[in-house]
Scaffold this motif. Structure first.
Motif, short mmCIF file in Angstrom:
data_model
loop_
_atom_site.label_atom_id
_atom_site.label_comp_id
_atom_site.label_asym_id
_atom_site.label_seq_id
_atom_site.Cartn_x
_atom_site.Cartn_y
_atom_site.Cartn_z
N HIS A 36 -3.41 1.13 -9.56
CA HIS A 36 -3.06 0.01 -10.41
C HIS A 36 -2.98 0.40 -11.88
N SER A 37 -3.82 1.34 -12.28
CA SER A 37 -3.89 1.69 -13.69
C SER A 37 -4.61 3.02 -13.83
N ALA A 38 -4.72 3.50 -15.07
CA ALA A 38 -5.43 4.74 -15.33
C ALA A 38 -5.85 4.79 -16.78
N THR A 39 -6.90 5.52 -17.05
CA THR A 39 -7.32 5.78 -18.42
C THR A 39 -8.11 7.08 -18.45
N GLY A 40 -7.87 7.91 -19.46
CA GLY A 40 -8.57 9.19 -19.52
C GLY A 40 -8.35 9.99 -18.26
N ASN A 41 -9.43 10.42 -17.63
CA ASN A 41 -9.35 11.18 -16.38
C ASN A 41 -9.69 10.32 -15.17
N HIS A 42 -9.41 9.03 -15.26
CA HIS A 42 -9.77 8.11 -14.18
C HIS A 42 -8.57 7.27 -13.73
N LEU A 43 -8.52 7.03 -12.43
CA LEU A 43 -7.55 6.11 -11.83
C LEU A 43 -8.27 4.86 -11.38
N ILE A 44 -7.58 3.72 -11.43
CA ILE A 44 -8.11 2.48 -10.86
C ILE A 44 -7.16 2.08 -9.74
N TRP A 65 -4.99 16.55 -3.35
CA TRP A 65 -5.78 15.52 -2.68
C TRP A 65 -4.95 14.26 -2.43
N HIS A 66 -5.38 13.50 -1.40
CA HIS A 66 -4.65 12.29 -1.01
C HIS A 66 -5.63 11.16 -0.79
N SER A 67 -5.15 9.94 -0.93
CA SER A 67 -6.02 8.76 -0.83
C SER A 67 -6.70 8.64 0.52
N THR A 68 -6.10 9.18 1.58
CA THR A 68 -6.73 9.11 2.90
C THR A 68 -8.04 9.90 2.95
N GLN A 69 -8.24 10.78 1.95
CA GLN A 69 -9.46 11.60 1.90
C GLN A 69 -10.54 10.99 1.00
N VAL A 70 -10.22 9.92 0.29
CA VAL A 70 -11.16 9.40 -0.72
C VAL A 70 -11.35 7.89 -0.58
N THR A 71 -11.30 7.39 0.64
CA THR A 71 -11.40 5.94 0.85
C THR A 71 -12.81 5.43 0.51
N SER A 125 0.86 -1.18 0.00
CA SER A 125 0.00 0.00 0.00
C SER A 125 0.89 1.22 0.00
N GLY A 126 0.61 2.18 0.84
CA GLY A 126 1.42 3.39 0.86
C GLY A 126 0.67 4.62 0.44
N GLY A 127 -0.58 4.42 0.01
CA GLY A 127 -1.39 5.56 -0.38
C GLY A 127 -1.01 6.10 -1.75
N PHE A 128 -1.81 7.07 -2.21
CA PHE A 128 -1.54 7.71 -3.49
C PHE A 128 -2.20 9.08 -3.50
N GLY A 129 -1.86 9.89 -4.48
CA GLY A 129 -2.46 11.21 -4.56
C GLY A 129 -1.80 12.07 -5.59
N THR A 163 -9.62 15.12 -8.91
CA THR A 163 -10.10 15.40 -7.54
C THR A 163 -9.94 14.23 -6.59
N GLY A 164 -9.71 13.03 -7.11
CA GLY A 164 -9.66 11.83 -6.27
C GLY A 164 -11.03 11.29 -5.93
N LYS A 165 -12.08 11.97 -6.31
CA LYS A 165 -13.45 11.57 -5.97
C LYS A 165 -13.73 10.13 -6.40
N LEU A 166 -14.38 9.39 -5.51
CA LEU A 166 -14.74 8.00 -5.80
C LEU A 166 -15.85 7.95 -6.83
N ARG A 167 -15.66 7.17 -7.91
CA ARG A 167 -16.65 7.07 -8.97
C ARG A 167 -17.39 5.73 -8.95
N ALA A 168 -16.70 4.65 -8.62
CA ALA A 168 -17.34 3.32 -8.60
C ALA A 168 -16.42 2.33 -7.91
N THR A 169 -17.01 1.23 -7.41
CA THR A 169 -16.22 0.17 -6.77
C THR A 169 -16.69 -1.19 -7.26
N ALA A 170 -15.78 -2.16 -7.19
CA ALA A 170 -16.10 -3.55 -7.50
C ALA A 170 -15.42 -4.44 -6.47
#
Length: 473
Positions: A308-316, A276-282, A267-271, A335-342
């Protein structure tokens, strides 16, 4: 796990939202290089393939690239809206970027020939494992969007200077027309002491991030400006080194993973640097910070989450959860905003691929529908409108499914893993329900889905074809 030769080629092409071409003698199917004038028949659809039912096999256009060597992925990219396709051609004067309307194939612009660096000895000796010619990547830019043509190889300043290993790049505005020149060009030196496979190139909103081995990363902007020394970032208010395997130029700064802490967690977080930082968008069910204790070293803690990956304006990103079940999440890059989860894990894939090494066919990057409503990555498909994601190819005796592309209607396309003598089965998956359906064995699945059309890459023993078929009304 083994993948058949034809399917491996399809996955190689699918792994490139901008990829590679090869060298050979031969010219273009179009008129003279550097002109946007061509005969109406130059891209006439001649090939017959069996696409999924959503695409019309009799209506579209194609480009036959008989100049490409066998085994090299075809070099093309889509615009952000998916309505424009750019692809490379090879002429006696150099490589030419041709930009076309996705549905009609009408030529919008043709670049002046661009001289790529010469392949290194390592590339020449291993043409099956290394990329040898330029790639095309989409750069969203600010007010203007660009296509970047770039390549790794050896280049000298002039005949009086020794050749050095470099990453060369040229940028072309997507909305330009007619005969066009680059908005900027640049050469970034890649140390000859480093292995070629240690050179990483990541396209993003502001240009290309080039990381030559363990040297300082540089940012190449569409105007050709090179910004040195960007290997240090600040994530979550703390200084951090750039992740050499994942670092892309977002619209407001570099986006990357944080350091792996001594706790041993992957892990280690990301941002984003200074933002913005991953601790704000869990996502739900995940702690912002992971904590533990080792008998030898005592307590430790580290931010949760890793891109893990990215495309366009989205991170996975992948997350550890309180239930110990893996979760993959899609985040807005700006923004780091959460868009969807699986509720499943995902294989990590660089935003773009190491150069000049050919892509790993098992690690296809994420794909986004032209309207931006749906996203696929590996065995996951996400509906960004509802925030729900689905895992496919799971369960007892289920064949693993690798998804490659997804259309505006939420239909995703991919292949099952080869199993014994059964081979790979083409499949379609609903992004809304996660339900998978087998397609006829003879079906060719799209490498990408453009606005109103599907993009298919086919490989033969002596040539490669880019086939674009219209969506059925």
């Amino acid at each position: 796990m083994r993948i058949g030769k034809n399917v491996m080629a399809a996955l190689l092409a699918g792994a490139l939202i901008g990829t590679v071409s090869g060298c050979s003698s031969g010219g273009s199917e179009d008129d003279a290089p550097g002109t946007a004038t061509e005969k109406p028949t130059d891209v006439t659809l001649k090939s017959k393939i069996t696409p999924p039912p959503a695409f019309a096999s009799e209506k579209g256009w194609e480009v036959r690239a008989d100049w490409m060597p066998e085994g090299q992925p075809f070099p093309y990219a889509l615009s952000a809206k998916g309505d424009i396709i750019a692809h490379l051609d090879k002429t006696t004067q150099g490589y030419v970027l041709k930009v076309r309307e996705a549905v009609s194939g009408r030529l919008l612009s043709t670049s002046k020939p661009w001289k790529a660096p010469e392949p290194t000895e390592e590339q020449t000796e291993d043409p099956d494992g290394l990329l040898t010619v330029p790639r095309v990547s989409q750069i969203t830019g600010g007010e203007r969007e660009y296509f970047a043509v770039w390549a790794y190889g050896r280049k000298s300043k002039d005949q009086l200077h020794s050749a050095k290993e470099v990453v060369s790049a040229a940028f072309y505005p997507v909305d330009a027309s007619g005969d066009i020149g680059p908005s900027g060009t640049a050469d970034v030196e890649a140390s000859a002491e480093d292995s070629a496979t240690d050179v990483n190139v990541f396209p993003g909103a502001r240009g290309l991030v080039v990381i030559p081995g363990f040297e300082d990363a540089v940012l190449v902007s569409p105007d050709g400006k090179v910004s040195q020394g960007i290997s240090k970032v600040k994530l979550g208010g703390k200084p951090s080194d750039l992740d050499l395997n994942l670092a892309f130029p977002g619209p407001d700064g570099l986006v990357t993973n944080g350091k792996l802490e001594k706790g041993g967690s992957d892990s280690g977080g990301f941002g984003i640097d200074g933002g913005w930082h991953s601790t704000q968008v869990t996502p739900p069910g995940a702690d912002a910070v992971l904590k533990g204790e080792f008998a030898s070293t005592g307590p430790w803690e580290t931010p949760n989450g890793r891109i893990h990956s990215a495309t366009g304006n989205h991170l996975i990103a992948g997350w550890y959860t309180t239930s110990d079940k893996p979760v993959s999440a899609v985040h807005d890059l700006a923004t780091g905003k959460l868009r969807a989860t699986a509720p499943c894990a995902n294989i990590g894939t660089p935003y773009d691929l190491r150069t000049p090494k050919q892509p790993d066919q098992y690690e296809t990057p994420a794909g986004l529908s032209p309207n931006g409503d749906y996203l696929v990555k590996g065995g996951s498909v996400f509906d960004l409108k509802t925030g729900k994601g689905h895992c496919v190819g799971e369960g007892k005796d289920a064949k693993k499914i690798t998804l490659i592309s997804v259309g505006d209607d939420g239909t995703a396309y991919g292949l099952t893993d080869q199993s014994g003598t059964e081979g790979n089965m083409p499949v379609s998956v609903s992004a809304k329900t996660g339900a998978a359906k087998p397609l006829p064995v003879a079906t060719t699945t799209p490498d990408a889905v453009a606005k109103g059309a599907g993009v298919f890459i086919t490989y033969a023993s002596h040539y490669t074809r880019l086939i674009v078929l219209n969506v059925r009304n």
